[in-house]
Design an enzyme around this catalytic site. Structure first.
Site, PDB file in Angstrom:
ATOM      1  N   ASP A  37      93.259  10.251 -47.423  1.00 11.84           N
ATOM      2  CA  ASP A  37      93.594  11.197 -48.493  1.00 11.84           C
ATOM      3  C   ASP A  37      93.973  10.451 -49.778  1.00 11.84           C
ATOM      4  O   ASP A  37      94.504   9.349 -49.727  1.00 11.84           O
ATOM      5  CB  ASP A  37      94.753  12.086 -48.029  1.00 11.84           C
ATOM      6  CG  ASP A  37      94.899  13.331 -48.889  1.00 11.84           C
ATOM      7  OD1 ASP A  37      93.981  13.622 -49.686  1.00 11.84           O
ATOM      8  OD2 ASP A  37      95.935  14.010 -48.763  1.00 11.84           O
ATOM      9  N   SER A  69      86.188  18.003 -44.009  1.00 10.27           N
ATOM     10  CA  SER A  69      86.738  19.032 -43.121  1.00 10.27           C
ATOM     11  C   SER A  69      85.995  20.359 -43.294  1.00 10.27           C
ATOM     12  O   SER A  69      85.308  20.570 -44.295  1.00 10.27           O
ATOM     13  CB  SER A  69      88.229  19.244 -43.412  1.00 10.27           C
ATOM     14  OG  SER A  69      88.374  19.993 -44.598  1.00 10.27           O
ATOM     15  N   ASN A 108      86.767  21.758 -46.554  1.00 12.14           N
ATOM     16  CA  ASN A 108      86.329  21.075 -47.782  1.00 12.14           C
ATOM     17  C   ASN A 108      85.157  21.763 -48.495  1.00 12.14           C
ATOM     18  O   ASN A 108      84.872  21.477 -49.654  1.00 12.14           O
ATOM     19  CB  ASN A 108      85.956  19.607 -47.503  1.00 12.14           C
ATOM     20  CG  ASN A 108      87.167  18.716 -47.297  1.00 12.14           C
ATOM     21  OD1 ASN A 108      87.090  17.696 -46.623  1.00 12.14           O
ATOM     22  ND2 ASN A 108      88.311  19.086 -47.869  1.00 12.14           N
ATOM     23  N   TRP A 109      84.487  22.710 -47.801  1.00  9.10           N
ATOM     24  CA  TRP A 109      83.404  23.450 -48.464  1.00  9.10           C
ATOM     25  C   TRP A 109      83.934  24.276 -49.625  1.00  9.10           C
ATOM     26  O   TRP A 109      83.173  24.702 -50.488  1.00  9.10           O
ATOM     27  CB  TRP A 109      82.700  24.386 -47.463  1.00  9.10           C
ATOM     28  CG  TRP A 109      82.015  23.670 -46.341  1.00  9.10           C
ATOM     29  CD1 TRP A 109      82.469  23.562 -45.055  1.00  9.10           C
ATOM     30  CD2 TRP A 109      80.777  22.954 -46.381  1.00  9.10           C
ATOM     31  NE1 TRP A 109      81.583  22.827 -44.299  1.00  9.10           N
ATOM     32  CE2 TRP A 109      80.533  22.443 -45.092  1.00  9.10           C
ATOM     33  CE3 TRP A 109      79.838  22.693 -47.388  1.00  9.10           C
ATOM     34  CZ2 TRP A 109      79.405  21.691 -44.773  1.00  9.10           C
ATOM     35  CZ3 TRP A 109      78.708  21.951 -47.068  1.00  9.10           C
ATOM     36  CH2 TRP A 109      78.501  21.449 -45.776  1.00  9.10           C
TER      37      TRP A 109
HETATM   38  C1  FPP Z   1      90.502  13.293 -49.429  1.00  4.71           C
HETATM   39  O1  FPP Z   1      90.881  12.932 -50.719  1.00  4.71           O
HETATM   40  C2  FPP Z   1      89.232  12.739 -49.108  1.00  4.71           C
HETATM   41  C3  FPP Z   1      88.106  13.431 -48.769  1.00  4.71           C
HETATM   42  C4  FPP Z   1      88.031  14.889 -48.680  1.00  4.71           C
HETATM   43  C5  FPP Z   1      86.873  12.741 -48.491  1.00  4.71           C
HETATM   44  C6  FPP Z   1      86.992  11.497 -47.681  1.00  4.71           C
HETATM   45  C7  FPP Z   1      85.807  10.741 -47.948  1.00  4.71           C
HETATM   46  C8  FPP Z   1      85.748   9.427 -48.175  1.00  4.71           C
HETATM   47  C9  FPP Z   1      86.838   8.453 -48.114  1.00  4.71           C
HETATM   48  C10 FPP Z   1      84.457   8.921 -48.566  1.00  4.71           C
HETATM   49  C11 FPP Z   1      83.654   8.198 -47.678  1.00  4.71           C
HETATM   50  C12 FPP Z   1      83.632   8.330 -46.250  1.00  4.71           C
HETATM   51  C13 FPP Z   1      82.584   7.887 -45.579  1.00  4.71           C
HETATM   52  C14 FPP Z   1      82.528   7.928 -44.120  1.00  4.71           C
HETATM   53  C15 FPP Z   1      81.443   7.330 -46.293  1.00  4.71           C
HETATM   54  P1  FPP Z   1      91.129  14.086 -51.778  1.00  4.71           P
HETATM   55  O2  FPP Z   1      89.849  14.311 -52.491  1.00  4.71           O
HETATM   56  O3  FPP Z   1      91.675  15.286 -51.092  1.00  4.71           O
HETATM   57  O4  FPP Z   1      92.183  13.426 -52.702  1.00  4.71           O
HETATM   58  P2  FPP Z   1      93.349  14.173 -53.497  1.00  4.71           P
HETATM   59  O5  FPP Z   1      94.263  14.759 -52.458  1.00  4.71           O
HETATM   60  O6  FPP Z   1      93.982  13.075 -54.275  1.00  4.71           O
HETATM   61  O7  FPP Z   1      92.696  15.212 -54.352  1.00  4.71           O
END
Ligand code: FPP
Length: 243
Positions: free
Chosen positions: A21, A66, A69-70
């Protein structure tokens, strides 16, 4: 069934699950779009998987996308999907050379066909690798997984393959996406949030948790090693008392 309450000989965790995260905030702090943070986050994955090899962590499961996330903007969702396709194409050789076995968990129905094909190919190509087991959770939600598992279980009951009276704690895990994996020993979440967000709900019943402030793109192998070492000093009792 794998022994789900086993730790490595060194006292470190056998299976670590990570909620990666903080990519969005990392990018925002640099005045860049959220996808910039996701790209930086993807680069961290390789370093942490390599560290697993050194630390004798045999299983690592990462939460990449997740079922919730959509709900993000279309730009972010399609950017993430194209990042996953790129990651698989780009990392296949390195993962194979390192002997990493890759698996995906989650519901594939909403994913696009080119991505599903890449996932299938990567799973097949690494099928006989005996190194670190990397599991990528993509369109994954713990409740969704339990619902899908229950559906399959109910089908087996309806067809007479499964006797309802025989159902116990060992039955449902055989229907989960994670059926071939041991339960996680340690769950790490980065970025300062202390919640599990529907990740490996059933499997983490006895896991230890670490919530660290570091944003995922800043999470290093040495911080990971520190958390694994700290885990080795914990006293896991699984509901019993010390003799
Ligand atoms: C959460 O950060 C992260 C995600 C929803 C995506 C996780 C994906 C990756 C680390 C990219 C690559 C993975 C692979 C396997 C290639 P957030 O966007 O919720 O961050 P925030 O809470 O600061 O907004």
């Amino acid at each position: 069934m794998p022994d789900t309450r086993h730790s490595s000989g060194l006292g470190g965790p056998t299976h670590v699950a990570i909620i990666m995260d903080g990519n969005g905030r990392w990018a925002q702090a640099r005045g860049r779009p959220r996808l910039f943070g996701h790209h930086a986050g993807a680069k961290r994955v390789r370093e942490i998987v390599e560290a697993c090899g050194v630390l004798d962590v045999k299983y690592i499961t990462i939460f990449a996308f997740s079922t919730e996330n959509w709900k993000r903007t279309q730009v972010e969702v399609s950017g993430l999907m194209s990042l996953f396709r790129r990651y698989i194409r780009k990392e296949t050789r390195a993962l194979t050379n390192q002997g990493v076995r890759v698996r995906f968990i989650g519901d594939r129905v909403r994913l696009d066909r080119p991505l599903i094909n890449l996932m299938d190919t990567l799973e097949k190509e690494t099928e006989f690798n005996a190194g670190v087991n990397l599991t990528i959770a993509l369109n994954y939600g713990g409740r969704d997984e339990v619902a899908r598992a229950t559906q399959r279980l109910a089908e087996d009951v309806a067809s007479g393959k499964l006797d309802p009276a025989s159902i116990d704690e060992e039955t449902l895990p055989r229907y989960l996406d994670t059926r071939v994996l041991p339960d996680p020993d340690l769950v790490i979440r980065t970025s300062g949030e202390a919640r599990i967000s529907n990740f490996l709900l059933w499997q983490s019943a006895y896991a230890e948790y670490e919530f660290v402030d570091t944003l995922w793109p800043d999470f290093t192998a040495s911080e990971f090693a520190r958390l694994c070492q700290k885990y080795g000093q914990r006293d896991r009792r699984f509901g019993t008392v010390k003799a």
